[in-house]
Scaffold this active site. Structure first.
Site: not given
Ligand code: NAD
Ligand code: DAU
Length: 379
Positions: A12, A34, A86, A140-142, A165, A168-169, A222, A315, A318
């Site tokens: 993404f 990737d 992720s 990530t902020d997490e 998750y 690990s980050k 949730y 829910d 955690g």
């Molecule tokens: P995503 O899951 O959409 O993409 C992850 C990509 O990494 C995929 O293309 C996958 O094929 C690739 N990948 C997974 N394992 C791999 C490996 N072992 N070797 C090579 N490639 C591999 O994730 P995203 O939402 O695009 O997040 C990207 C980064 O940003 C992550 O590190 C995530 O922790 C961080 N992040 C995400 C968010 C969010 O809201 N999505 C917010 C803050 C930080």
């Molecule tokens: O804050 C940054 C993080 O945001 C990134 O580091 C992660 O990679 C990314 O996946 C995201 O994590 P969240 O757990 O916050 O995102 P998610 O979209 O899974 O969930 C957002 C909120 O919505 C969370 O409070 C859980 C809730 N949720 C999620 C799903 C998938 C629901 O209520 N129903 C659902 O089906």
């Protein structure tokens, strides 16, 4: 000309970053690494991969000989590490994969970059590196844990991860920091809040809700839906990474977020309303509905797209209550501010999904269906 190794570039945020770099820097060379897990998709980069400045290498960031080979083949100046497992819910189901990719994979990249970039050793025994190289860890902020009703995460907030998750980050961040301190490797870490926008995999809240509405499925919220996330349009995140990569002070952490806190339930209701309005204003969008109900005049009805679709489910274990970023450091030092107001960004995102259903269909085949069944049946 600078060469960027973008790991996770078929996911993404990584793919949005690749698109940005190719359009902003005519002179750049991008190597996308990737593994193409369930979350990675080459179709996302189909235009970019016809550009001679961009090449794709399928492999695992944890594979020592493969990654070393890339450093021999390409004159890599920057590593931008997006590659990760992720999704929090998947980490609850299978933590070990998160250790492998997010921790060991990152450490492998750090080690190989360090060896490839080292030019010598200084009088104190620290490695010296080729001019202008950098390793940027996309975090990530997490890693900061969960907030109560007030307060914001700053770069000095203690690390307090609570899910496999985020643990690990956090571990990966600590290794990046350790390589910066111990070996003086030029590093930065960015910690961003929740992203939304095009190419978001529909296991995450916003694209999952859009997909379910189009299919006439229930919308799983949730717990009681009051958890808060701080949403940022993905292109604004990519711009922040670009700035930190080129202008960030070596060794620093930068928080990225847009002061856009919303309860999950607000987000779900907003998506329902927006889809309905868009389909009413632009009836052609109704054609993407997979659930087809006709009104008496024989037109596709959207009356059933309403809050009755919402279902409160068990829910997340955690479940962090609230995330909220204080981005004042990146704003003060690098002049970054978010450019996309949420009201515009969410409509743009929903329209993108309505117009790109082939992309969604392509990435949500067998594995997705099994995942959905496992995660949501009897929840
Ligand atoms: P995503 O899951 O959409 O993409 C992850 C990509 O990494 C995929 O293309 C996958 O094929 C690739 N990948 C997974 N394992 C791999 C490996 N072992 N070797 C090579 N490639 C591999 O994730 P995203 O939402 O695009 O997040 C990207 C980064 O940003 C992550 O590190 C995530 O922790 C961080 N992040 C995400 C968010 C969010 O809201 N999505 C917010 C803050 C930080
Ligand atoms: O804050 C940054 C993080 O945001 C990134 O580091 C992660 O990679 C990314 O996946 C995201 O994590 P969240 O757990 O916050 O995102 P998610 O979209 O899974 O969930 C957002 C909120 O919505 C969370 O409070 C859980 C809730 N949720 C999620 C799903 C998938 C629901 O209520 N129903 C659902 O089906």
């Amino acid at each position: 000309m600078k060469t960027y190794l973008v790991t996770g570039g078929a996911g993404f945020i990584g793919s949005n970053f690749v698109k940005r770099m190719l359009s902003v820097y005519p002179e750049c060379k991008i190597v996308v690494l990737d593994a193409l897990t369930y979350a990675g998709n080459l179709g996302t980069l189909k235009n970019e991969l016809t550009d001679e400045r961009c090449s794709f290498q399928r492999g695992d960031i944890g594979d020592e000989s493969f990654v070393s080979g890339l450093f021999k083949e390409f004159p890599i100046d920057y590593v931008v590490n997006f590659a990760a497992e992720s999704h929090v819910d998947r980490s609850i189901e299978n933590p070990q994969l998160f250790l492998q990719t997010n921790i060991l994979g990152t450490q492998n990249l750090l080690d190989i970059a360090k060896k490839a970039w080292q030019t010598g050793t200084d009088p104190n025994g620290y490695p010296t590196y080729r001019e202008g190289v950098k390793f940027l860890q996309v975090s990530t902020d997490e890693v900061y844990g969960s907030l109560g009703e007030t307060g914001y995460f700053t770069e000095t907030t203690p690390l307090d991860p609570r899910s496999p998750y985020s643990a690990s980050k956090t571990s990966a961040d600590l290794f990046v920091k350790a390589y910066g301190e111990t070996y003086k490797l030029p590093v930065n870490i960015t910690r961003c809040s929740n992203n939304y926008g095009p190419y978001h995999f529909p296991e995450k809240l916003i694209p999952l809700i859009i997909k379910n509405i189009l299919e006439g499925k229930k919308l799983p919220v949730y717990g009681n839906g009051t958890n808060i996330r701080d949403w940022l349009y993905v292109e604004d995140h990519c711009k922040a990474i670009d700035l930190v990569l080129h202008k960030g002070r070596i060794g620093e952490v930068y928080n990225v977020g847009g002061h856009n806190e919303k309860q999950n339930i607000e987000i779900v209701k907003l998506i329902i309303r927006t889809i309905r309005e868009l389909m009413t204003e632009h009836p052609a969008y109704k054609n993407v509905l997979k659930k087809k109900i006709y009104d008496q005049a024989g037109s596709l009805s959207v009356d059933w797209i309403n809050e009755d679709l919402i279902t409160y489910v068990k829910d997340r274990l955690g479940h962090d209550q609230r995330y909220a970023i204080d981005p004042s450091k990146i704003t003060a030092e690098l002049g970054w501010t978010p450019e996309t107001p949420f009201e515009k960004g969410i409509v743009k995102t929903i329209r993108w999904y309505l117009e790109n259903q082939e992309w969604v269909d392509e990435i949500t085949g067998g594995e997705y269906l099994k995942y959905y069944e496992r995660m949501y049946t009897n929840r």
